[in-house]
Design an enzyme around this catalytic site. Structure first.
Site, PDB file in Angstrom:
ATOM      1  CE  LYS A 218      58.428  -2.218  79.985  1.00 22.43           C
ATOM      2  NZ  LYS A 218      57.203  -2.688  79.137  1.00 22.43           N
TER       3      LYS A 218
ATOM      4  CD  GLU B 170      51.515  -0.696  64.518  1.00 18.91           C
ATOM      5  OE1 GLU B 170      51.888  -0.254  65.710  1.00 18.91           O
ATOM      6  OE2 GLU B 170      52.770  -0.889  63.759  1.00 18.91           O
TER       7      GLU B 170
ATOM      8  NE  ARG C 238      54.868   2.551  62.391  1.00 23.35           N
ATOM      9  CZ  ARG C 238      55.902   1.648  62.907  1.00 23.35           C
ATOM     10  NH1 ARG C 238      55.601   0.910  64.275  1.00 23.35           N
ATOM     11  NH2 ARG C 238      56.850   1.743  62.752  1.00 23.35           N
TER      12      ARG C 238
END
Length: 634
Positions: free
Chosen positions: A283, A368, A396
Site C-alpha cells: 500500500k 458486520e 448490512r
C-alpha cells in the site's frame, strides 16, 4: 508538451506501448494520483499500490466487453485514469466532478459503484452466469483486497463460483496485508505466512524466469506455473485451499512487476475457468511517506503537503474523538464492557480502548453480520459489547440486529459513526437509513446526541441498559459548541422556549443548532417557538408526544431519510392520540445523493434556515410581505 498520460483515452491506447513507455506511464499515473489527492483528498495508499495491476488487467483483457469489477472501489482510481478520465482528476470527489468510486454514470467501463466491501465476487458470479445463459464468451475480472476476503459474502460467492468450474471468472487478490490497518483472521495469517516465507522470493524469481524466457509467452507462463506447482503448494497454503474447492491458483505474484502480472493474467485468461491470481503489493508503493505511515499507509487522506505527508489543515475535534475518550473512561470503570470493530479500529475511535485493554477489543474483519451476532453471544455470556461502526455499514447486518440481538433482549450497544449525510464519499457512504430501519426493531432504544456533553451522557446511559440493545448515532465532522438545556419534557431537553409557543421544533441530534437558527428566524417574523432535543428518539417519550399535540404545528429536523424517521414516527403517534396537530418533516430525500460537500448536500435537501422557515410560514397559511428586515406576516 503533451505527456504520455494525456494521450491515453481508453484501454486500447496502452496495449501496444513498449516496456519503457509503460514504465513512464506508471510514473505519470503515480504523479497524477499524488497531485490530485494531495489537493482534494481521497484514497491514496490503495491506488498507489495497484498501478501495475491495473495496467496489466487492461492490457490483457478487453474492457468493457470483459467486465472488470473493483471491490470496494476505493482502489479504482488507476482504472478510471486508464479508461479516459485522467483529465478530470482535478475535480476528483468534487461536486459535479469524478466520483471517488466507480460510477456507472461516468463510464461504460464502470460496473459496480457500491463502495461496501466483499461484494465483487457475487457480482462476478452473477455476471458470469448471465454470460453463460446468453452465450456471451466474455471474461469477468474481480479485483478484491485481502481485507475484503474477511467478509462472509466473499466466501459465499467463492463457494458458488467453485461449484461450476467452467465459467471464466478471474479473481485478482490484491494482498497488501491491510484494510485500514493490518488484516486480521485465519486467512490473513496464512497470507502473511506467504509474504514472510523464505521460499517466497525464490518462487517469484522462478516464475518470472520461466515466463519471460519461453518461446511463447502464454505457453511459457502456463508451463512455468505448473512446473513449480508442487513446490508452491508445499510452501503456500492458499493454493491447496483454493484448488481443493476447484479453483485454480496462480501465485504469489509480485503485484508491482507489471510483466509478471501480465503473464499470470494471460495464463488465467487461457484457462477459461475460475482462477485466483494472488498478487502481493505494498500500500502506498512509490511514495515512501505513505509506505512508512504505520497507522494506515495513507489509506484515505485529507489534502496534504507532498513533501512531508502532513495534512494542510487540522480538522477540529470531531464526534469520533469524543467517543474515543469516553469509551476508555467507561472501560476503566466497567470491566464487562468490550469493544468490537469491523476492520476500522482507528476510524471509529476504538484504538485508544484497544491500546489500553488489548484483550477487550476485537477486530473481526470486514464482517458486520458476524460482528453483531458475536456481540449477542458475548452479551449472553455476561459482557456488554460496544460495536462501533459507520452508520451505513450497520445496514448490512439488519437481520442480525433484529433477530440475533433484539429478539433475545441482548444488552449490546451500537455506536453509529458518520450518521446522516457524509459528503464526498458518495451515495453508499451516507448514513441516512439507520433511523428508519431501526424503528422497526422491538426493544431497541436509540439516542442522538446534539453535542459532546450529550454524547458522553447518552453513551453512559446506553451502556447501563441491561435488558436490550441500544444505539448512539452521531454525524461526521466537527462537534458543535455545547447547547445547554433550559428545562425538560420527560427525558427530552428543551433548548429554547418563547412564552406561549405556537410552533414546536424538534432538532434531532446534530440538527439541534439548525433548529435553534430556524427558531430565531421565525421569532423575527413574529412567531413564537419552543425547540426540543428528544435525546432518546426511540422510543419517543410519551410526555413529548402529548406536549407536541398541544401545538398548531410541529417541525421535525433530522439527518435521516424522511420516510420512517423521527418525524414520521411522531406523526403516527399523534394520529394514535387523535391529534390534528400538523407535522412538517425536514430530512433527507429518499434518493441516492451524489458526492458533494456536506453543506452543499444539506442545501440540496432543503436543510437550511431559509427553506425550513419558508415551509413553516407556508404551513401556517401565512403570507410574508416585504424583505427580511421589514417583513410582516398576515
Amino acid at each position: 508538451m503533451a505527456t504520455l498520460l494525456s494521450k491515453i483515452t481508453g484501454p486500447e491506447d496502452i496495449k501496444n506501448l513498449t516496456g519503457p513507455e509503460l514504465d513512464l506511464l506508471a510514473s505519470q499515473i503515480r504523479e497524477l494520483l499524488l497531485s490530485s489527492v494531495s489537493e482534494h483528498g481521497g484514497h491514496l495508499g490503495p491506488n498507489l499500490g495497484v498501478v501495475e495491476i491495473s495496467m496489466a488487467i487492461h492490457r490483457v483483457f478487453d474492457s468493457p466487453r470483459d467486465r472488470i469489477l473493483w471491490d470496494t472501489g476505493h482502489q479504482a482510481y488507476v482504472h478510471k485514469i486508464l479508461t479516459g478520465r485522467a483529465a478530470d482528476f482535478s475535480r476528483l470527489r468534487q461536486e459535479g466532478g469524478l466520483s471517488g468510486y466507480p460510477s456507472r454514470s461516468e463510464s461504460e467501463h464502470d460496473w459496480v459503484e457500491n463502495s461496501h466491501a466483499s461484494t465483487s465476487l457475487s457480482y462476478a458470479d452473477g455476471i458470469a452466469r448471465a454470460f453463460e445463459v446468453t452465450g456471451q464468451e466474455n471474461h469477468v475480472v474481480a479485483v478484491i483486497g485481502d481485507g475484503a476476503l474477511t467478509g462472509g459474502m466473499a466466501w459465499e460467492a467463492i463457494n458458488n463460483i467453485a461449484a461450476d468450474n467452467c465459467r471464466p471468472v478471474v479473481i485478482v487478490v490484491n494482498d497488501n496485508g491491510r484494510s485500514y490497518r493490518p488484516t486480521v483472521g485465519g486467512l490473513a495469517n496464512k497470507l502473511t505466512e506467504i509474504r514472510t516465507n523464505p521460499k517466497y522470493e525464490p518462487t517469484l524469481s522462478a516464475i518470472k524466469d520461466r515466463m519471460t524466457h519461453g518461446p511463447k509467452v502464454a505457453e511459457a507462463a502456463y508451463e512455468a506455473l505448473h512446473a513449480i506447482k508442487k513446490g508452491v503448494k508445499d510452501a503456500f497454503a492458499p493454493q491447496g485451499m483454493f484448488e481443493d474447492l476447484g479453483i485454480k491458483y496462480i501465485g504469489p505474484i509480485n503485484g508491482h512487476d507489471r510483466d509478471a502480472m501480465e503473464q499470470a493474467l494471460t495464463a488465467a485468461k487461457r484457462f477459461n475457468a475460475p482462477v485466483i491470481v494472488h498478487a502481493i503489493t505494498t500500500k502506498g508503493h512509490g511514495y515512501d511517506i505513505a509506505v512508512a505511515n504505520e497507522n494506515d499507509q495513507m489509506h484515505q487522506s485529507n489534502p496534504f503537503d507532498r513533501s512531508t505527508g502532513t495534512a494542510i489543515a487540522t480538522a477540529p475535534a470531531g464526534w469520533t474523538s469524543v467517543f474515543r475518550d469516553e469509551i476508555v473512561r467507561i472501560a476503566d470503570a466497567r470491566p464487562d464492557v468490550v469493544g468490537i470493530t469491523a476492520a476500522m479500529m482507528n476510524p471509529v475511535g476504538l484504538d485508544a480502548f484497544a491500546d489500553k485493554y488489548p484483550d477487550r477489543v476485537f477486530d473481526v474483519g470486514i464482517a458486520e453480520q458476524h460482528a453483531v451476532t458475536a456481540a449477542a453471544g458475548m452479551a449472553m455470556a455476561g459482557l456488554h459489547p460496544v460495536f462501533a461502526v459507520y452508520a451505513t455499514f450497520l445496514n448490512r447486518a439488519f437481520d442480525q440486529v433484529l433477530l440475533d440481538v433484539a429478539l433475545h433482549n441482548c444488552p449490546v450497544t451500537f455506536v453509529l459513526d458518520r450518521a446522516g449525510l457524509t459528503g464526498e464519499d458518495g451515495a453508499s457512504h451516507n448514513g441516512m437509513w439507520d433511523l428508519s430501519l431501526l424503528q422497526l426493531v422491538p426493544t431497541l432504544r436509540l439516542a442522538a446526541p446534539r453535542d459532546a456533553v450529550r454524547l458522553r451522557e447518552l453513551l453512559r446511559e446506553a451502556v447501563d441498559i441491561d435488558d436490550g440493545p441500544s444505539v448512539i448515532r452521531y454525524a461526521k465532522g466537527a462537534v458543535p459548541a455545547e447547547i445547554p438545556s433550559v428545562s425538560k419534557i420527560g427525558s427530552a431537553d428543551v433548548l429554547h422556549a418563547d412564552p406561549h409557543p405556537e410552533l414546536l421544533i424538534l432538532g434531532v441530534g446534530s440538527m439541534a443548532p439548525l433548529a435553534l437558527e430556524v427558531a430565531a428566524e421565525l421569532r423575527e417574523r413574529g412567531l413564537t417557538t419552543v425547540v426540543v432535543d428528544p435525546r432518546w428518539v426511540k422510543p419517543l417519550d410519551v410526555d413529548l408526544v402529548e406536549y407536541a399535540a398541544a401545538h398548531h404545528l410541529v417541525i421535525s429536523i433530522e439527518d435521516n431519510g424522511v420516510q420512517g424517521g423521527i418525524g414520521a414516527t411522531l406523526l403516527h403517534a399523534l394520529s394514535d392520540l387523535g391529534s390534528t396537530t400538523r407535522v412538517r418533516i425536514h430530512g433527507i430525500s429518499q434518493e441516492f445523493p451524489r458526492h458533494a460537500k456536506r453543506d452543499a448536500l444539506m442545501k440540496q435537501m432543503g436543510l437550511t434556515v431559509e427553506s425550513i422557515t419558508s415551509d413553516a410560514i407556508s404551513a401556517l397559511g401565512l403570507e410574508v410581505l416585504g424583505n427580511k428586515e421589514g417583513s410582516e406576516l398576515r
